[in-house]
Design a protein around this motif. Structure first.
Motif, short mmCIF file in Angstrom:
data_model
loop_
_atom_site.label_atom_id
_atom_site.label_comp_id
_atom_site.label_asym_id
_atom_site.label_seq_id
_atom_site.Cartn_x
_atom_site.Cartn_y
_atom_site.Cartn_z
N MET A 185 24.88 111.21 -22.35
CA MET A 185 23.84 111.64 -21.47
C MET A 185 22.48 110.97 -21.57
O MET A 185 21.33 111.37 -21.68
N PHE A 186 22.79 109.72 -21.86
CA PHE A 186 21.80 108.55 -21.95
C PHE A 186 21.27 108.59 -20.56
O PHE A 186 21.52 108.20 -19.61
N ASP A 187 19.65 108.62 -20.60
CA ASP A 187 18.93 108.25 -19.31
C ASP A 187 17.73 107.25 -20.02
O ASP A 187 16.83 107.30 -20.71
N ARG A 188 18.08 105.94 -19.05
CA ARG A 188 17.34 104.69 -19.61
C ARG A 188 15.73 104.93 -18.99
O ARG A 188 14.93 104.09 -19.38
N ARG A 189 15.49 105.78 -18.19
CA ARG A 189 14.23 105.81 -17.72
C ARG A 189 13.35 106.77 -18.63
O ARG A 189 12.15 107.00 -18.73
N ASN A 190 14.07 107.40 -19.66
CA ASN A 190 13.28 108.44 -20.63
C ASN A 190 13.21 107.44 -22.09
O ASN A 190 14.14 107.29 -22.59
N LYS A 191 12.09 107.48 -22.35
CA LYS A 191 11.87 106.74 -23.61
C LYS A 191 12.23 107.39 -25.06
O LYS A 191 12.87 106.89 -25.67
N LEU A 192 12.57 108.90 -24.72
CA LEU A 192 13.16 109.51 -25.85
C LEU A 192 14.69 109.29 -25.96
O LEU A 192 14.74 109.18 -27.27
N SER A 193 15.34 108.96 -25.02
CA SER A 193 16.65 108.44 -25.06
C SER A 193 16.65 107.38 -25.99
O SER A 193 17.55 107.07 -26.89
N GLY A 194 15.78 106.39 -25.73
CA GLY A 194 15.71 105.03 -26.40
C GLY A 194 15.41 105.37 -28.03
O GLY A 194 16.08 104.70 -28.85
N ALA A 195 14.62 106.22 -28.36
CA ALA A 195 14.26 106.34 -29.47
C ALA A 195 15.25 107.20 -30.35
O ALA A 195 15.43 106.85 -31.63
N VAL A 196 16.05 108.07 -29.53
CA VAL A 196 17.19 108.72 -30.17
C VAL A 196 18.13 107.70 -30.71
O VAL A 196 18.93 107.88 -31.69
N LEU A 197 18.52 106.89 -29.72
CA LEU A 197 19.40 105.85 -30.03
C LEU A 197 19.00 104.91 -31.22
O LEU A 197 20.02 104.56 -32.01
N GLU A 198 17.73 104.49 -31.23
CA GLU A 198 17.39 103.70 -32.42
C GLU A 198 17.44 104.76 -33.72
O GLU A 198 17.99 104.09 -34.85
N GLU A 199 17.07 105.81 -33.66
CA GLU A 199 17.42 106.65 -34.98
C GLU A 199 18.78 106.87 -35.36
O GLU A 199 18.81 106.70 -36.47
N LEU A 200 19.68 106.75 -34.28
CA LEU A 200 21.01 107.05 -34.61
C LEU A 200 21.71 105.68 -35.32
O LEU A 200 22.23 105.76 -36.20
N LYS A 201 21.03 104.59 -34.83
CA LYS A 201 21.61 103.29 -35.65
C LYS A 201 21.00 103.04 -36.77
O LYS A 201 21.69 102.36 -37.73
N GLN A 202 19.78 103.93 -37.28
CA GLN A 202 19.56 103.84 -38.55
C GLN A 202 20.31 104.84 -39.47
O GLN A 202 20.35 104.63 -40.59
N TYR A 203 20.75 105.95 -38.91
CA TYR A 203 21.29 106.96 -39.62
C TYR A 203 22.53 106.72 -39.79
O TYR A 203 23.17 107.11 -40.55
N PHE A 204 23.39 105.78 -38.77
CA PHE A 204 24.86 105.22 -38.80
C PHE A 204 24.76 103.90 -38.78
O PHE A 204 25.12 103.32 -37.76
N PRO A 205 24.43 103.28 -39.70
CA PRO A 205 24.29 101.63 -39.33
C PRO A 205 25.77 101.15 -39.24
O PRO A 205 26.55 101.59 -39.97
N GLY A 206 25.74 100.57 -37.98
CA GLY A 206 27.30 99.71 -37.92
C GLY A 206 28.23 100.87 -37.37
O GLY A 206 29.53 100.45 -37.31
N LYS A 207 27.80 101.87 -37.03
CA LYS A 207 28.79 103.21 -36.61
C LYS A 207 28.45 103.68 -35.30
O LYS A 207 29.21 104.94 -35.06
N VAL A 208 27.54 103.04 -34.45
CA VAL A 208 27.33 103.41 -33.38
C VAL A 208 27.96 102.64 -32.27
O VAL A 208 27.74 101.27 -32.19
N PHE A 209 28.56 102.97 -31.45
CA PHE A 209 29.59 102.36 -30.23
C PHE A 209 28.36 101.60 -29.30
O PHE A 209 27.52 102.21 -29.15
N ASP A 210 28.82 100.57 -29.02
CA ASP A 210 27.94 99.75 -28.04
C ASP A 210 27.85 100.39 -26.71
O ASP A 210 26.92 100.30 -25.95
N SER A 211 28.99 101.03 -26.36
CA SER A 211 29.32 101.78 -24.86
C SER A 211 28.24 102.95 -25.04
O SER A 211 28.33 103.66 -25.94
N ILE A 212 27.18 103.19 -24.05
CA ILE A 212 26.52 104.28 -24.18
C ILE A 212 26.92 105.06 -22.71
O ILE A 212 26.93 104.36 -21.68
N ILE A 213 27.15 106.22 -23.03
CA ILE A 213 27.22 107.01 -21.76
C ILE A 213 26.21 107.67 -20.94
O ILE A 213 25.51 108.35 -21.60
#
Length: 270
Positions: A185-213
């Motif tokens: 449920m990623f919305d590229r127009r929403n800054k919050l979506s990008g922030a959540v993605l970055e937080e996830l990458k910190q929370y799960f280093p190397g475990k976030v799929f490149d494919s974003i739904i």
């Protein structure tokens, strides 16, 4: 032997079933034989594949309780190489009825031994809870895939899920591995979506799929027609995202030989 993937998140509305159904469709499209286990009493994965669960005589519930073999309840979907062990309304009571059964956390794992050699991938759509059905999906699985919605409360409750996974690893299934998280449920127009993605990458280093739904009306519409996005709108952004996810899963996956050894006493006080 097939790879068993549990798609799990106890938080509802995160795209768990959408991910299960569409990942399975694209794995089958890639030539892999796929079995979807619908372990969610809401039976959305079953109906999302065009199967009327209310008309079925038996499903996963009957197999878990030993009334049917798993092979007896498996149904072929309209897509070649894609089958489902469906959920029925009876599954809603399984979590309670299984409490008194022998090897209650291993019921699904032992069932899957019967069919494991018949499939390249077995994908389990777990319920949006952390009860006995979810524990069964984790004990049966080789890998855990966690869909996480790109919204404010995305990580809320995630620690509880990780604690449950750790319990399973420590006491029931040491070989269980977290394959990764997929952002939904990623919305590229929403800054919050990008922030959540970055937080996830910190929370799960190397475990976030490149494919974003992406957040997609077409993805939301497809289940009402009993179709995966592959057969509803294969040119949509959501379709391309799940196609990419399937390719990543195939690349990450390798066969594993799992030896199921049920514990005499239960670790979970459910």
């Amino acid at each position: 032997m097939g790879k068993i993937i549990a798609v799990v998140n106890q938080k509802g509305g995160v795209g768990k079933t959408t991910t299960t159904v569409n990942l399975g469709a694209y794995l089958a499209e890639a030539g892999k034989s796929v079995l979807l286990i619908d372990l969610d009493p809401q039976a959305n994965a079953t109906s999302g594949l065009g199967i009327e669960h209310k008309e079925l005589e038996a499903g996963v519930y009957e197999a878990l309780l030993g009334q049917k073999s798993l092979s007896e309840v498996i149904v072929k979907t309209s897509q070649d190489k894609y089958s489902v062990a469906p959920a029925t309304v009876s599954l809603a009571g399984a979590g309670i009825e299984m409490v008194a059964l022998e090897n209650r956390e291993f019921r699904l794992a032992l069932l899957l031994e019967e069919v494991l050699d018949n499939y390249d991938f077995i994908i389990i759509d777990g319920p949006p809870s952390l009860g006995l059905l979810t524990v069964n999906s984790l004990v049966a699985a080789d890998e855990v895939l966690i869909p996480i919605q790109s919204e404010y409360f995305a990580l809320e409750g995630l620690s509880q899920l990780l604690d449950t996974i750790k319990l399973v690893q420590d006491n029931l299934k040491p070989a269980l591995n977290i394959m990764g998280t997929v952002v939904t449920m990623f919305d590229r127009r929403n800054k919050l979506s990008g922030a959540v993605l970055e937080e996830l990458k910190q929370y799960f280093p190397g475990k976030v799929f490149d494919s974003i739904i992406p957040r997609s009306v077409r993805l939301a519409e497809a289940p009402s027609y009993g179709k995966s996005i592959l057969h509803y709108d294969p040119r949509s952004k959501g379709a391309k995202a799940y196609e990419g996810l399937a390719k990543e899963v195939i690349a990450l996956s390798k066969n594993m030989n799992i030896n199921i050894q049920p514990e005499e006493e239960s670790v979970f006080q459910i």
